[in-house]
Design a protein around this motif. Structure first.
Motif, PDB file in Angstrom:
ATOM      1  N   GLU A 146       2.564  17.864 -52.851  1.00 28.30           N
ATOM      2  CA  GLU A 146       2.936  19.180 -52.344  1.00 28.30           C
ATOM      3  C   GLU A 146       1.899  19.845 -51.452  1.00 28.30           C
ATOM      4  OE1 GLU A 146       4.213  21.648 -55.601  1.00 28.30           O
ATOM      5  OE2 GLU A 146       5.213  19.973 -56.607  1.00 28.30           O
ATOM      6  N   LEU A 147       0.645  19.405 -51.509  1.00 29.29           N
ATOM      7  CA  LEU A 147      -0.393  20.150 -50.807  1.00 29.29           C
ATOM      8  C   LEU A 147      -0.777  19.550 -49.461  1.00 29.29           C
ATOM      9  CD1 LEU A 147      -2.620  21.206 -53.829  1.00 29.29           C
ATOM     10  CD2 LEU A 147      -0.880  22.525 -52.623  1.00 29.29           C
ATOM     11  N   GLY A 148      -0.502  18.271 -49.263  1.00 32.09           N
ATOM     12  CA  GLY A 148      -0.655  17.689 -47.938  1.00 32.09           C
ATOM     13  C   GLY A 148      -2.068  17.589 -47.426  1.00 32.09           C
ATOM     14  N   ASP A 149      -3.061  17.659 -48.287  1.00 29.70           N
ATOM     15  CA  ASP A 149      -4.460  17.583 -47.861  1.00 29.70           C
ATOM     16  C   ASP A 149      -5.266  17.169 -49.084  1.00 29.70           C
ATOM     17  OD1 ASP A 149      -7.248  18.440 -47.389  1.00 29.70           O
ATOM     18  OD2 ASP A 149      -6.468  19.357 -45.556  1.00 29.70           O
ATOM     19  N   ALA A 150      -6.080  16.143 -48.944  1.00 27.12           N
ATOM     20  CA  ALA A 150      -6.866  15.654 -50.080  1.00 27.12           C
ATOM     21  C   ALA A 150      -7.820  16.721 -50.601  1.00 27.12           C
ATOM     22  CB  ALA A 150      -7.652  14.408 -49.673  1.00 27.12           C
ATOM     23  N   ARG A 151      -8.263  17.601 -49.731  1.00 23.03           N
ATOM     24  CA  ARG A 151      -9.180  18.651 -50.177  1.00 23.03           C
ATOM     25  C   ARG A 151      -8.444  19.698 -51.013  1.00 23.03           C
ATOM     26  NH1 ARG A 151     -11.157  19.519 -44.121  1.00 23.03           N
ATOM     27  NH2 ARG A 151      -8.870  19.386 -43.997  1.00 23.03           N
ATOM     28  N   LEU A 152      -7.236  20.054 -50.622  1.00 20.57           N
ATOM     29  CA  LEU A 152      -6.437  20.968 -51.446  1.00 20.57           C
ATOM     30  C   LEU A 152      -6.104  20.333 -52.786  1.00 20.57           C
ATOM     31  CD1 LEU A 152      -3.902  22.587 -48.943  1.00 20.57           C
ATOM     32  CD2 LEU A 152      -5.884  23.666 -50.017  1.00 20.57           C
ATOM     33  N   ALA A 153      -5.819  19.034 -52.763  1.00 16.14           N
ATOM     34  CA  ALA A 153      -5.545  18.331 -54.019  1.00 16.14           C
ATOM     35  C   ALA A 153      -6.771  18.346 -54.926  1.00 16.14           C
ATOM     36  CB  ALA A 153      -5.104  16.895 -53.738  1.00 16.14           C
ATOM     37  N   ALA A 154      -7.960  18.175 -54.335  1.00 15.00           N
ATOM     38  CA  ALA A 154      -9.194  18.237 -55.121  1.00 15.00           C
ATOM     39  C   ALA A 154      -9.420  19.638 -55.670  1.00 15.00           C
ATOM     40  CB  ALA A 154     -10.378  17.810 -54.263  1.00 15.00           C
ATOM     41  N   LEU A 155      -9.095  20.647 -54.866  1.00 12.03           N
ATOM     42  CA  LEU A 155      -9.194  22.034 -55.323  1.00 12.03           C
ATOM     43  C   LEU A 155      -8.346  22.248 -56.569  1.00 12.03           C
ATOM     44  CD1 LEU A 155     -10.026  25.027 -54.848  1.00 12.03           C
ATOM     45  CD2 LEU A 155      -8.027  25.220 -53.341  1.00 12.03           C
ATOM     46  N   LEU A 156      -7.117  21.745 -56.535  1.00 10.96           N
ATOM     47  CA  LEU A 156      -6.216  21.879 -57.679  1.00 10.96           C
ATOM     48  C   LEU A 156      -6.750  21.127 -58.890  1.00 10.96           C
ATOM     49  CD1 LEU A 156      -3.597  22.787 -58.965  1.00 10.96           C
ATOM     50  CD2 LEU A 156      -2.442  20.851 -57.861  1.00 10.96           C
ATOM     51  N   ASP A 157      -7.177  19.891 -58.698  1.00  8.20           N
ATOM     52  CA  ASP A 157      -7.730  19.112 -59.812  1.00  8.20           C
ATOM     53  C   ASP A 157      -8.908  19.831 -60.459  1.00  8.20           C
ATOM     54  OD1 ASP A 157      -5.909  17.098 -59.479  1.00  8.20           O
ATOM     55  OD2 ASP A 157      -7.335  15.590 -58.762  1.00  8.20           O
ATOM     56  N   GLY A 158      -9.695  20.529 -59.648  1.00 12.65           N
ATOM     57  CA  GLY A 158     -10.880  21.194 -60.166  1.00 12.65           C
ATOM     58  C   GLY A 158     -10.572  22.253 -61.214  1.00 12.65           C
ATOM     59  N   TYR A 159      -9.430  22.902 -61.075  1.00 11.02           N
ATOM     60  CA  TYR A 159      -9.063  23.915 -62.074  1.00 11.02           C
ATOM     61  C   TYR A 159      -8.774  23.269 -63.430  1.00 11.02           C
ATOM     62  CZ  TYR A 159      -8.892  27.517 -58.499  1.00 11.02           C
ATOM     63  OH  TYR A 159      -9.234  28.411 -57.508  1.00 11.02           O
ATOM     64  N   ALA A 160      -8.167  22.089 -63.420  1.00 10.69           N
ATOM     65  CA  ALA A 160      -7.936  21.374 -64.678  1.00 10.69           C
ATOM     66  C   ALA A 160      -9.250  20.912 -65.279  1.00 10.69           C
ATOM     67  CB  ALA A 160      -7.007  20.185 -64.442  1.00 10.69           C
ATOM     68  N   SER A 192     -15.991  15.756 -56.621  1.00  9.64           N
ATOM     69  CA  SER A 192     -16.395  14.354 -56.725  1.00  9.64           C
ATOM     70  C   SER A 192     -16.100  13.593 -55.433  1.00  9.64           C
ATOM     71  CB  SER A 192     -15.667  13.692 -57.892  1.00  9.64           C
ATOM     72  OG  SER A 192     -15.950  12.313 -57.942  1.00  9.64           O
ATOM     73  N   THR A 193     -16.990  12.665 -55.118  1.00  9.30           N
ATOM     74  CA  THR A 193     -16.731  11.758 -54.004  1.00  9.30           C
ATOM     75  C   THR A 193     -15.864  10.578 -54.455  1.00  9.30           C
ATOM     76  OG1 THR A 193     -18.825  10.648 -54.525  1.00  9.30           O
ATOM     77  CG2 THR A 193     -18.864  12.338 -52.799  1.00  9.30           C
ATOM     78  N   ASP A 194     -15.568  10.501 -55.752  1.00  9.89           N
ATOM     79  CA  ASP A 194     -14.749   9.424 -56.303  1.00  9.89           C
ATOM     80  C   ASP A 194     -13.773  10.002 -57.326  1.00  9.89           C
ATOM     81  OD1 ASP A 194     -13.679   7.008 -57.137  1.00  9.89           O
ATOM     82  OD2 ASP A 194     -15.390   6.479 -58.405  1.00  9.89           O
ATOM     83  N   PRO A 195     -12.790  10.808 -56.874  1.00 10.46           N
ATOM     84  CA  PRO A 195     -11.876  11.453 -57.821  1.00 10.46           C
ATOM     85  C   PRO A 195     -11.073  10.463 -58.655  1.00 10.46           C
ATOM     86  CG  PRO A 195     -11.121  11.737 -55.555  1.00 10.46           C
ATOM     87  CD  PRO A 195     -12.495  11.187 -55.485  1.00 10.46           C
ATOM     88  N   ALA A 196     -10.709   9.320 -58.065  1.00 14.31           N
ATOM     89  CA  ALA A 196      -9.969   8.324 -58.835  1.00 14.31           C
ATOM     90  C   ALA A 196     -10.830   7.771 -59.973  1.00 14.31           C
ATOM     91  CB  ALA A 196      -9.489   7.190 -57.931  1.00 14.31           C
ATOM     92  N   GLY A 197     -12.118   7.519 -59.666  1.00  9.49           N
ATOM     93  CA  GLY A 197     -13.030   7.036 -60.700  1.00  9.49           C
ATOM     94  C   GLY A 197     -13.264   8.077 -61.778  1.00  9.49           C
ATOM     95  N   GLU A 198     -13.317   9.347 -61.384  1.00  8.35           N
ATOM     96  CA  GLU A 198     -13.508  10.425 -62.352  1.00  8.35           C
ATOM     97  C   GLU A 198     -12.312  10.511 -63.297  1.00  8.35           C
ATOM     98  OE1 GLU A 198     -15.306  14.853 -62.174  1.00  8.35           O
ATOM     99  OE2 GLU A 198     -13.725  14.462 -60.711  1.00  8.35           O
TER     100      GLU A 198
END
Length: 503
Positions: free
Chosen positions: A181-195, A335-341
């Motif tokens: 839904e967010l169309g940008d890896a940085r926005l996706a990282a922003l969302l993941d950060g809240y979790a 993270s520079t490796d969100p999948a690994g995290e």
């Protein structure tokens, strides 16, 4: 007047104790450690002070209500609250940075558009609109009412899937929401950060976890002068003012059962304290593990969230040199490796090479030896590990220091000249959390969806007269949620099964 025994002096337990004392009950709190506050602790050394638990407050209305209901005076008479602005600064893996204003939807949209490109703010705003729908659907039953006996309705996720053409595509996790839904890896990282801030694996958290950024960006982020420990001090003092008795350094070894209901607690040394009601603020899994609670059918007892098994590493940094003008209070270095995290959190360890870190720079004179120094905390959500198993990631001192090195390296993106300014550091792992709270795991908030896997234990236990309060009980973890649990338990004790929640 009923006699009430409270296990543990965490924030939820103290919130319940103060409310019950005001209702006319005789309340005694038994705490196995030497102090109160649960995970809300402070590390002090050489004039520096650090919050080792939560560092910021969301939904201060929960504690405002507690202070009004237990003394008819505002919270601000006991602590000084200030809004943090910007609410957070984010540094993404590609080096892009953005500062998000506090409780300003328009300001967030504008900031994202400027930093990430035109349209980024609009996509985030559309996501927050859907998150608002999830909040409206779940807020009262998941935060303000006791958990019902039939939790089947909470198995369904309230987050509305966006329409794609003629269809609605339903995501199964928060990470999938970001990707779709967010169309940008940085926005996706922003969302993941809240979790991650709540200790949740974003790839396992249900889409309803979208309420977490909505809650923060709608109701704001607050700092307590003197650190969050000052809030624990204020709640403790309120309990004392309402004649709650505290007995520290006294573990509870059992709950007395008589005539089919809780009738008191067994204390270390063999003494028994009679009670008409027992409120357990200790981690619910510890009650099972240590056989504090007797039961005939183990399957009848609640199981806490299966989707949460992460802990927290905190690195406390004492720095020479003052905090620069205009520095952000909170910076999230992604993270520079969100999948690994995500894989590390899902697999239970070892932690990933480069986690997402939250850097807190309060600049509070009360936490500093003088104006020529700075106290900084760096935290990361990590696999909690298990001290009883081979391969515990927090049992190897060298591995712990190496991980802390990587956290500090990441924090350099938020603190200019960090390495050169460092005087000393102290590292705290999930093992420290266990020593203070009874569990390595940092419990997450109650969330609908995922088949009910993110629902904590209900406040009334299967044993009549026994209640659960704090982060391991409904409505789950987090400072505000713990305070809500105290209000729910007090209501259930005072009003009984007819209690329908806060008003």
């Amino acid at each position: 007047m009923a006699r009430i025994a409270v296990l543990g002096a965490g924030m939820g337990a103290m919130a319940a104790a103060a409310r019950l004392a005001v209702a006319g009950h005789r309340v005694t709190v038994y705490e196995r450690t030497k102090t109160y506050g649960g995970a809300v602790r402070r590390l002090t050394r050489e004039g520096f002070g650090f919050d080792t638990g939560p560092g910021l407050l969301h939904l201060p209305a929960v504690y405002r209500d507690l202070f009004v209901k237990t003394g008819k005076e505002p919270l601000e008479r006991s602590v000084e609250l200030t809004q943090v602005d910007p609410a957070s600064r984010h540094v993404f893996a590609d080096g892009t940075a953005v500062s998000l204003p506090n409780a300003s939807r328009a300001g967030v949209v504008a900031a994202l558009d400027e930093a990430l490109g035109r349209g980024a703010g609009e996509r985030w705003a559309a996501f927050l609109n859907r998150a608002r729908d999830a909040w409206d659907r779940s807020r009262r039953p998941l935060l303000e009412e006791p958990l019902p006996a039939d939790t089947a309705p909470f198995a369904r996720d309230p987050y509305p899937a966006p329409r794609t053409g003629l269809l609605r595509r339903t995501a199964t996790s928060l990470t999938e929401v970001g990707r779709r839904e967010l169309g940008d890896a940085r926005l996706a990282a922003l969302l993941d950060g809240y979790a991650l801030a709540y200790g949740l694996d974003p790839a396992a958290a249900p889409p309803s976890a979208a309420v977490l950024p909505y809650m923060e960006q709608t109701f704001g982020t607050w700092y307590v002068a003197g650190g969050l420990r000052a809030l624990a001090d204020a709640v403790y003092e309120r309990c004392l003012a309402r004649r709650v008795e505290f007995v520290f350094g006294t573990p509870v070894t059992g709950v007395v059962e008589r005539d089919g209901r809780a009738a008191g607690v067994e204390l270390a040394g063999g003494r028994t304290a009679e009670a008409d009601h027992v409120v357990a603020g200790a981690p619910v899994p510890a009650l099972y593990r240590d056989h504090v609670v007797a039961w005939e059918r183990q399957d009848a007892w609640p199981r806490h969230q299966t989707g949460v098994a992460s802990g927290r590493v905190t690195v406390c940094l004492a720095l020479r040199g003052a905090r620069e003008e205009g520095a952000a209070h909170r910076t999230v270095v992604h993270s520079t490796d969100p999948a690994g995290e995500r894989a590390a959190l899902a697999g239970g360890g070892p932690p990933c090479a480069r986690p997402t870190v939250v850097v807190l720079r309060p600049g509070d004179p009360a936490l500093l030896p003088d104006g020529d120094h700075e106290a900084v905390t760096v935290t990361a959500a990590v696999p909690a590990g298990d001290a009883g198993r081979t391969g515990d990631p927090w049992g190897d001192a060298a591995a712990v220091e190496a991980f802390a090195d990587r956290m500090v390296e990441a924090a350099g993106a938020a603190v200019p000249g960090l390495r050169e300014r460092l005087l000393w550091r102290e590292v705290r792992t999930p093992a420290h959390t266990e020593a203070e709270t009874g569990s390595r795991i940092v419990p997450g908030p109650a969330l609908a969806g995922a088949g009910g896997a993110f629902l904590p234990a209900a406040n009334p236990a299967p044993l009549p007269g026994l209640y659960f309060a704090g982060g391991w009980a409904h409505p789950g973890g987090g400072l505000a949620h713990a305070g809500m649990s105290g209000a729910l338990v007090a209501g259930l004790v005072v009003e009984g099964a007819d209690f329908r929640g806060s008003r």
